[in-house]
Write an enzyme that holds these catalytic residues in place. Sequence first.
Site, PDB file in Angstrom:
ATOM      1  N   CYS A   1     -10.745  -7.961  -1.928  1.00 37.59           N
ATOM      2  CA  CYS A   1     -11.565  -8.494  -3.018  1.00 37.59           C
ATOM      3  C   CYS A   1     -12.615  -7.450  -3.344  1.00 37.59           C
ATOM      4  O   CYS A   1     -13.228  -6.871  -2.438  1.00 37.59           O
ATOM      5  CB  CYS A   1     -12.211  -9.808  -2.570  1.00 37.59           C
TER       6      CYS A   1
ATOM      7  N   GLU B   1      -5.194  -5.692  -3.335  1.00 41.84           N
ATOM      8  CA  GLU B   1      -4.436  -6.945  -3.289  1.00 41.84           C
ATOM      9  C   GLU B   1      -4.273  -7.485  -4.701  1.00 41.84           C
ATOM     10  O   GLU B   1      -5.189  -7.448  -5.510  1.00 41.84           O
ATOM     11  CB  GLU B   1      -5.167  -7.957  -2.410  1.00 41.84           C
TER      12      GLU B   1
END
Length: 543
Positions: free
Chosen positions: A403, A437
């Site tokens: 993140c 990600e």
Amino acid sequence: MVSGHANNEGSQESAPITPGGTYTIQTVSVGCKIYIRRPTPDGEEERLAEILSIRDKPVNSYTSASARHTKARGGVKEEEEDVLDKPEDKWEYFVHWDQFNKRLDEWVTGSRLILSRDLEWPRPKPPPGKKAGPGSMLKAPGKAPRSQSLLKKATSNAAAAASPTSASTPGRSAFPSPSPAPSLKRKLHDEEEEEEEEEIEGDDVDAEGEMDVDGEGDTFELNVTGARAETPPPVSSFSKEQEIEKLRTSGSMTQSISEIARVKNLNRLQIGKHEVEAWYFSPYPKEYAHLPVLYICEFCLSYFPSPMMLSRHRQRCTLFHPPGNEIYRHQDISCFELDGKRQLTWCRNLSLLSKCFLDHKTLYYDVTPFMYYVMCQRDSTGCHIIGYFSKEKESAENYNVACILTLPQHQRHGFGKLLIEFSYELSKKEGKLGSPEKPLSDLGLLGYRAYWAEVIVELLINTTDELSIDDIAQKTSITHADIMNTCTTLQLFKHYKGQHIICLSEAVLEKHEKVRNKRRRRIYSEHLIWKPPVFTRDQLRFY
């Protein structure tokens, strides 16, 4: 907007419309579309918006009595007169602006609704008998009726908790608020044009079915001609609502499908000397929801409902930088490494703050499996947080970022690209290839595309030897897939004498020169003092 849908959906029923001036504010319910006054830099505009939630105007219990009530001279009578002047301001409406990004969704008062213009009701669903077309018989394997009902219940319960509209509001019993299904069908402006061609009659049958929460590739795939080799599925297997919901809920960071039904619960945040608008829902405690301003300590990230409580906290707070190891320092930029297991409270507060600006993030409390790398700007008063990225302690997919966020007050200053560069410097120290990600947010995807293009073109310019895709990957720690996508997007591949070569065009060189002249900050590896952390099997057990 109604006419546009009618053209694309053929014989499907058009949305019912109530002419302007023939309805009252009590008629407006969740799912309706109405024109609302929206402030602009040039004044004000009338823009179509969809009503996602309705609530009674909240009262701030933390403001002083003198601020909540009217002046002592007028007393209650004066307050009652103010309410009677604008009775529609007793309610607030959470709206999604037509053709605008979801982060601009906001609460508006009832007086901003334009009742003199047409009111568009939700499009009625066709009877079950009309859904017996060929598209309605196609179902994805593994879908069970019980799982569908569970998903519906989870979404309905979450939206009901997030939008506590009083059922006893006068004049609203004849127009009950429907379940939050309309909020799931909001059309994001990025996907609307791409998926308009895929919509066919009778495809709503699978719109609320089971989602593939791990379908990462579709959201992140670069939009290049010829990039995908597989044959696309037949048009009859597509459902517009299902595809939109997949884009909004796919990816391993979304743990609960009910997240997409939640509405923004915070208005503004004050972080140090900056005051910023919240973009999305964040699960701060219920008593802090719907405050005009939530005050956050910029060093320990604790949150308070009033400036007085924040000032009292600052007198006792001893933190002046993130509670971790400083692993990088150059000029006024410092980076700190934190273990989510050791600094549990601080990392949870950071996750709550970042959720205000990240739509897909849902891991607020389970921070123990992650390492956090926080970038700060130093001055005489301390280290002020600019942004951060988190990283899994053990990633099965070799992700180097889980993140990533640059706080809004520090965006458009090059710090996002600096954070990305720092994550790849850590990957170089580890001797691994890394990739973020998926799926990335829209701003994250733009930042990574710009970084990949700049790094690859700069390497090709400064190298005289021949370079293969594998050579570029080893020198930059960017994965082969990201390099291929970037080179395809920049049209660097050329066919020469029976083989493909990488060739830099004049346009690419000119654009790179402009970017390089603009960029001021860089990460210098000699100032990075860090060894990759090693964890035992017991340390990787999170329970």
